[in-house]
Design an enzyme around this catalytic site. Structure first.
Site, mmCIF file in Angstrom:
data_model
loop_
_atom_site.group_PDB
_atom_site.id
_atom_site.type_symbol
_atom_site.label_atom_id
_atom_site.label_comp_id
_atom_site.label_asym_id
_atom_site.label_seq_id
_atom_site.Cartn_x
_atom_site.Cartn_y
_atom_site.Cartn_z
ATOM 1 C CG ASP A 170 -1.852 -1.104 1.566
ATOM 2 O OD1 ASP A 170 -1.806 -1.991 0.141
ATOM 3 O OD2 ASP A 170 -2.582 -1.446 2.116
ATOM 4 C CG HIS A 209 2.654 -0.173 3.971
ATOM 5 N ND1 HIS A 209 1.945 -0.857 5.782
ATOM 6 C CD2 HIS A 209 0.926 0.740 4.287
ATOM 7 C CE1 HIS A 209 0.120 -0.764 5.652
ATOM 8 N NE2 HIS A 209 0.378 0.468 5.136
HETATM 9 ZN ZN ZN Z 1 -2.472 2.999 3.766
#
Ligand code: ZN
Length: 487
Positions: free
Chosen positions: A293, A436
């Protein structure tokens, strides 16, 4: 996003000046440019003007706080240092007000406990050969029942010296009076302002009332920002008014009225994924999906892509529209390597606080960013913070997906700790792993995780492929695929 308010674009004057960019609305004869009453003028969205430098982003979860701060990095280090100081200062102020003071209690919080949000984005303008203007738009969402708040911060810099230029240095005598007269006339003669302006506006908008001391110069004119609740009801948010340079001729120091060249945007042909003949998925064998992400990031996402390419595997990237605009080449590479790309919203807002309109606007802006970068729009959406209440579910046209294994990479920032989460998870078949793409430590962990998963017999697939092979489902817009789909 919410802060994109309407700039009033004086079409008549723009036409007279030969300025393009305010594409729609009523036009009036250029012969009467000074008559401001031009019927129901359509407020026109300001062009996104991010001309200066590269976009940088600080995305930080420090539950109960979360920060999504975007700012430019220019080629001038002195300017960059000042910008960074400004951003860090706003961050510190916010933390001072809303952070949890009990350190022990804080350690127990997870990403889902982020309750107070600070957003910062910006517009940047090339004002003249040696001047730039950066306008920061801050949105504070303190949570705890407190109303959100918008603020604007304006900075002009001299690109030769790196020094900040104050607005006082930019304006000459008579500037405040001219700006005041123009603004009062405009707001009292035009919709939707004339019936909404607060009572004693003549005092508020007087030349010495302080409302015209701060302004932003862009390539077309001078922009004034009126804070929420200042002269209009709060529902109108921050109101922007552009006064063309021609209206303030001779009242500014060293700022020309020349329009910048219009840069034609070329349509991007769709990027074709590489046909990967070796990636035949065996539905009988275990499979797992890696997801990243908050990117794309030109350094760390690229490193993750290097690792995927090395082992000839794929992952799913949930990218932010605003960063897709900044780093389209990284998104192109994600697609080219056969990875799946989904939306993670435009600027990482907490969707549980958004209106129907704001959700639609976010989807639109993000889709446009992807279309410009890779030639098509994502159909997959992962809500920021995993926040996806029933209201969001009923108004989100994309297929919503979560994850099932949270590596907490944003918190540990430690490849070893990230790998420990994976090792201790047990059977990973059918699971979706959350990481991430914006941290060096997550990239390092990926370099270990991919060979680890392959050695343990897993096939690396995309989120859509998990749904397809494990549940026999095709992604459907508006459907929520929650945790139980990825077990
Ligand atoms: Zn996020």
């Amino acid at each position: 996003m919410k802060r994109r308010k309407w700039t009033i674009c004086l079409l008549a004057l723009a036409v007279a000046l030969g300025i393009s960019g305010c594409g729609q609305g009523n036009t009036v004869s250029a012969a009467e440019p000074l008559i401001l009453q031009v019927g129901p003028m359509q407020p026109v969205k300001p062009q996104r003007a991010q001309l200066i430098g590269e976009k940088e982003a600080i995305i930080e979860y420090a539950a109960p706080l979360a920060f999504v701060l975007e700012y430019p990095r220019t080629s001038n280090e002195a300017i960059n240092n000042q910008i960074l100081e400004i951003v860090q200062g706003l961050k510190a102020q916010f933390a001072e007000k809303y952070d949890l003071k009990d350190e022990e209690a804080k350690k127990r919080l997870s990403q889902k406990d982020c309750k107070s949000f600070l957003y910062l984005d910006y517009d940047s303008y090339l004002v003249s050969d040696d001047k730039i203007c950066i306008v920061f738009h801050e949105t504070q969402e303190p949570g705890q029942g407190m109303a959100s708040m918008e603020r604007v911060y304006i900075y002009h810099f001299d690109t030769n010296t790196g020094q900040r230029i104050s607005e006082e240095e930019l304006r000459k005598d008579g500037f405040l009076e001219a700006a005041s007269a123009y603004t009062i006339k405009y707001f009292t003669e035009n919709e939707p302002y004339k019936d909404r302006i607060f009572g004693d506006y003549k005092t508020t908008l007087a030349p010495n009332g302080g409302r015209f001391d701060r302004f932003a110069l862009n390539s077309e004119g001078v922009v004034f920002y009126f804070n929420q609740y200042d002269i209009f009801p709060g529902s109108m948010g921050t109101v922007e008014l552009l006064i063309p340079y021609s209206e303030l001729a001779g009242l500014l120091n060293g700022v020309g009225v020349e329009a910048p060249p219009v840069i034609e945007e070329e349509a991007t042909p769709p990027v074709e994924p590489v046909e990967n003949s070796e990636r035949n998925i065996d539905p009988q064998k275990p499979m797992v999906a890696l997801t990243f992400d908050d990117g794309p990031n030109p350094v760390h996402t690229e490193r993750i892509l290097d690792a995927l390419e090395k082992y000839n595997v794929v992952a799913t990237f949930f990218d932010l529209g605003s960063l897709v605009e900044a780093y389209p080449d990284t998104v192109k590479r994600e697609i080219a390597l056969g990875c799946e790309v989904g939306s993670h919203s435009y600027s990482h807002k907490n969707f549980n606080t958004l209106s129907k309109e704001a959700i639609a606007e976010d989807v639109r802006m993000t889709a446009e960013a992807f279309r410009n970068a890779i030639g098509f729009e994502p159909i997959l959406f992962r809500p920021p913070y995993g926040n996806c209440n029933d209201f969001v579910k009923s108004h989100m046209p994309l297929a919503m997906v979560t994850w099932s294994v949270d590596t907490l990479d944003w918190k540990s920032k430690d490849p070893k700790a990230i790998m420990n989460v994976i090792r201790s998870e047990g059977n990973l078949d059918g699971k979706v792993i959350l990481m991430h793409g914006i941290y060096e430590t997550s990239a390092k962990a990926t370099e270990q995780m991919v060979p680890y998963l392959l050695e343990n017999g897993y096939q690396l697939v995309t989120v859509s492929e998990i749904l397809q092979y494990k549940h026999g489902m095709q992604l459907e817009g508006g459907t929520y695929y929650g945790y139980n789909y990825f077990q």
